[in-house]
Design an enzyme around this catalytic site. Sequence first.
Site, PDB file in Angstrom:
ATOM      1  CG  HIS A 188      43.342  33.529  46.092  1.00  0.00           C
ATOM      2  ND1 HIS A 188      42.873  34.555  45.300  1.00  0.00           N
ATOM      3  CD2 HIS A 188      44.675  33.493  45.916  1.00  0.00           C
ATOM      4  CE1 HIS A 188      43.895  35.095  44.665  1.00  0.00           C
ATOM      5  NE2 HIS A 188      44.997  34.476  45.024  1.00  0.00           N
ATOM      6  NE  ARG A 295      34.667  56.118  46.853  1.00  0.00           N
ATOM      7  CZ  ARG A 295      33.534  55.730  47.463  1.00  0.00           C
ATOM      8  NH1 ARG A 295      33.160  54.479  47.423  1.00  0.00           N
ATOM      9  NH2 ARG A 295      32.795  56.617  48.115  1.00  0.00           N
ATOM     10  CD  GLU A 430      32.586  64.798  44.962  1.00  0.00           C
ATOM     11  OE1 GLU A 430      32.489  64.009  45.904  1.00  0.00           O
ATOM     12  OE2 GLU A 430      33.376  64.636  44.020  1.00  0.00           O
ATOM     13  CG  ASN A 453      30.525  59.966  51.285  1.00  0.00           C
ATOM     14  OD1 ASN A 453      29.418  59.735  51.736  1.00  0.00           O
ATOM     15  ND2 ASN A 453      31.208  59.090  50.585  1.00  0.00           N
ATOM     16  CG  ASP A 454      34.050  64.877  49.280  1.00  0.00           C
ATOM     17  OD1 ASP A 454      34.686  65.106  50.331  1.00  0.00           O
ATOM     18  OD2 ASP A 454      34.462  64.111  48.393  1.00  0.00           O
ATOM     19  NE  ARG A 464      34.849  61.807  53.010  1.00  0.00           N
ATOM     20  CZ  ARG A 464      34.712  61.387  51.748  1.00  0.00           C
ATOM     21  NH1 ARG A 464      34.492  62.257  50.776  1.00  0.00           N
ATOM     22  NH2 ARG A 464      34.744  60.119  51.447  1.00  0.00           N
ATOM     23  CB  CYS A 501      27.519  57.450  44.037  1.00  0.00           C
ATOM     24  SG  CYS A 501      28.522  58.916  43.789  1.00  0.00           S
TER      25      CYS A 501
END
Length: 550
Positions: A188, A295, A430, A453-454, A464, A501
């Site tokens: 923490h 996600r 994507e 990304n995809d 990738r 995104c």
Amino acid sequence: MVIYEGKAVFEGIAIGKIYVYTKQEQAVKRYKIDDVEEEKKRYGQAKEKTIEQLKALYDKAVKEVGEHGAEIFMAHQLMVDDDDFVESVESIIETEGVNAEYAVATTGDNFFKMFSEMEEEYFRGRAADIKDITERILNALSGAGQGGIVSDEPVIVVADDLAPSETVQMDKDKILSFVTVHGSANSHTSILAKTMSIPALIGCPVPLSDEVNGLMAVVDGYEGKLYVDPDTEVLAKKKELLLKEEEKKNLLERLKGKENITLDGQKINLYANIGNTKDLGLVLQNDAGGIGLFRSEFIYLGSDHYPTEEEQFVIYRQVAQTLAGKKVIIRTLDIGADKQADYFELPKEENPAMGLRAIRICLTRPEVFKTQLRAILRASAFGNISIMFPMIISVEEVKKIKVIVEEVKKELDDVGAEYDKNIELGIMIETPAAVMVADELAEEVDFFSVGTNDLTQYTLAIDRQNQSLDEFYDSHHPAIMRMLQMIADAAHRHGAWAGICGELGADLSLTKEFLAMGYDELSVSPGRILPIRKTVIETNVSEYKKETGR
Ligand code: PEP
Ligand code: MG
């Protein structure tokens, strides 16, 4: 000058005096008591006092680091009141006829051992919490105050390890940095350091002696080094770095609360991408306008079983409540390919990136999909949630998804459960297929969010995950740029909004371009929001369009 190396958990430079923080260890004595009931009552009062203190710490932490960072004090309250812990203390008082301090310390030791020997890292991590609450109850029994920093100026706090309750009750204005001899990257302390955005080192073997206390030092959170009594050359260099860093921070800090609006009045939403609830503090700290990509598969990846509706609901509700009315886009399960969870028992595939993944799993395992949708929909009664579906390739898929969403809504209606009846539905763009049928897709949904990304992987046919293909990977490839324009246009033609995104959304060299393309939203990692806001505020889109011949 002496240099100690540790593991940096947050980048940055701190220059100041060392403050060696030592715990107020309780030397617990064992003695016989006459009145067992009276002793149990004394323990009960100390327990209540401890819970009161923890409640106050929770409130303080919520203000300083947000609800998520404060959660630990909620957990500590439950631990202090835990039936097993309480029963053990009372039983020692009763059977041995001894003082409450001894009973608490013994129980604390036993629980500490039990947790530290557990296999799962999570539980081993809780051992430190047991120590923390034990000391807190002992303090309450002896009437000792809560520890803190006694210093007139901000200091570099050096300690063996720091319990969450120790860090939170420290006056934040007095802390330049944390350096601990022990502690883990997931502790923490490091989470708090990150949330407070101050440099911190763990596993740094600095001696906790009077000799270093009060000495001038530099913490370099880039190199992972602590310079004790630095020579003039090092000090001058680090001061220069610090100055630059502060200038940058101040500039960005001044952008908090500002609108994301260009010089010629075009607005854009800047949202944050998150993988789990631990990131919520950063979302708030960086002044994100919402969450553009949660996600959700990380909930599945962090579990050894299909997360239940209730387990998921609690998480989604927490996110929605923390964002307090700001948009939260939850992406449904995007598992498969590089994200594998054993219990899904997915088949071995030749080409997993093109295999059974994401929405394809959801459509072939409707119960898994429906469980998640029920949890998200129920949580939508607690904030402003939208749902987004990954890896879409066709209109038929979207139609099927919408039928399933309607079925789940009906099930919830049947049991009178509350949810947002007009919840926004969107899809990720994507795959090149989705780009080509973007017009038809846009008629079906409220929004598009481009997963660059995809999209780049599938468009350029470049895995990738494969680092050896880096030289071929061109994230600014004209094919991608043209697709991005096509996607935004298709969305707008049909009354949907469009965002990005994928990682490309955070590429500052493209911010103007995205504005010119007409994007309504960029969702990026929290730390990138303010730098993008800066670019947005400094941009004149019409001029940029003229310059680029549009
Ligand atoms: C993307 O593909 O760009 C995306 C945002 O999703 P992920 O990186 O989780 O696949
Ligand atoms: Mg993706």
